[in-house]
Design an enzyme around this catalytic site. Structure first.
Site, PDB file in Angstrom:
ATOM      1  N   ASP A 120     -38.854 -34.350  -8.098  1.00  0.00           N
ATOM      2  CA  ASP A 120     -38.444 -34.611  -6.712  1.00  0.00           C
ATOM      3  C   ASP A 120     -38.143 -36.089  -6.472  1.00  0.00           C
ATOM      4  O   ASP A 120     -37.511 -36.448  -5.473  1.00  0.00           O
ATOM      5  CB  ASP A 120     -39.507 -34.122  -5.727  1.00  0.00           C
TER       6      ASP A 120
ATOM      7  N   TYR B  53     -37.264 -44.940 -13.538  1.00  0.00           N
ATOM      8  CA  TYR B  53     -37.595 -43.582 -13.983  1.00  0.00           C
ATOM      9  C   TYR B  53     -36.774 -42.546 -13.235  1.00  0.00           C
ATOM     10  O   TYR B  53     -36.088 -41.704 -13.833  1.00  0.00           O
ATOM     11  CB  TYR B  53     -39.088 -43.300 -13.805  1.00  0.00           C
TER      12      TYR B  53
END
Length: 331
Positions: free
Chosen positions: A132, A155
């Site tokens: 998410d 990331y």
């Protein structure tokens, strides 16, 4: 929806299958938890710091040590496989802030290599496991799968890139790819750099735990077994080219989570050390997972209270697993 028809026995390739979530999925596959995916299990894992042979101990699976960035290793791994579930990734935000290169290489290049290998090898279904965090941060409400991608860390940016590559292989080549985006996972066998195992193991050793900023960043917590059940549903019945959010339904501030962990091990706030906030720290994550519920019948089964109690108990009983990891990290 008519379930996808696989051969009587399926050969499933799980990349990153010796890591935290990947090994949980492999253990469930090996135990026959997902009848539609029953058959042979092959794992491709480089066995870096978070991938552990011990996580697959006693399982009837084929482990191939190799790098998802290596086209030859990827091609050999997919040979004869009907389904690929792609977990392999660098995933720790703090590490990506300190150095992004490995994240771009593994998460973007590695995903492209695996997609190409799956296409060339005639794989019937490819499930790309994402996060998410690709959506960024949301003040109120929840993200649907159609929300624009606004990643804020190296990331999450690398995962957003890999998601788009997965989409491109469906749109350009017709590869049957589905993408899953999960909320924060917790459970056994999680490397003790992530917040729950880090806090639990520190507290068990009488050490302080670091709480970022004001502690009011919000995350939705998802037990790893529920996440794996959602992934299995997507592998069996998910539509090609679609994204499926997988949520847990338990939103907590980091401060509230810390309180629960302190209570679980009998510690108090004297064990908490406030630290400077993480760079680019997203304030709140929240996914709308009604799509996977309505299409595939997914519901989280593990309550946060029960899941957290089981997780804490596992770390209490598994010092032989995590103490060497923490000692190695300290060195």
């Amino acid at each position: 929806m008519v379930p996808r028809r696989y051969p009587r026995r399926v050969r499933v390739l799980v990349t990153g299958g010796a890591g935290f979530i990947g090994s949980a999925f492999v253990r469930s596959l090996a135990a026959g938890v997902y009848p539609g995916l029953s058959g042979e299990v092959r794992v491709l894992d480089l066995l870096t710091y978070a991938g552990r042979r011990e996580n697959l101990a006693g399982l009837d699976v084929e482990l191939r040590v190799g790098d998802v960035r290596d086209p030859a290793a990827a091609a050999r791994a997919v040979e004869g496989c009907e389904v690929v579930v792609h977990f392999a990734a660098e995933s720790h935000v703090d590490r990506s802030i300190a150095g992004a290169a490995d994240f771009v290489s593994t998460n973007v290049v590695g995903t492209q290599v695996m997609l190409q290998a799956a296409l060339d090898g005639g794989v019937r279904k490819f499930v790309h496991v994402s996060t998410d965090e690709v959506y960024g941060s949301i003040e109120s409400g929840s993200w649907s799968e159609e929300h624009v991608l606004e990643p804020n860390s190296p990331y999450s940016a690398s995962k957003a890139g890999s998601d788009l590559l997965a989409r491109s292989y469906f749109r350009t080549h017709g590869l049957d790819v589905s993408v899953t985006r999960c909320s924060n996972n917790y459970g056994s066998h999680q490397f003790p750099e992530k917040v729950i195992p880090l806090f639990v193991t520190n507290l068990l050793d009488g050490r302080k735990v670091p709480l970022y900023g004001d502690g009011l960043n919000v995350r939705d917590w998802l037990h790893v077994s529920d996440h794996c059940a959602g992934i299995a549903a997507v592998a069996e019945r998910g539509r090609a080219g679609e994204v499926y959010n997988i949520g847990g339904g338990t939103e907590l501030t980091n401060r509230a989570l810390t309180e629960k962990l302190l209570d679980a091990v009998g510690a108090d706030w004297s064990s908490v050390e406030p630290v400077a906030d993480r760079l680019g720290h997203d304030r709140r994550y929240s996914v709308d997972w009604s799509k996977i519920r309505d299409e595939l019948g997914y519901e989280p089964r593990v309550s946060f209270e029960a899941g957290l109690a089981d997780t804490v108990a596992w770390y209490q009983e598994s010092r032989a697993w995590w103490e060497p990891l923490k000692a190695g990290a300290a060195r």
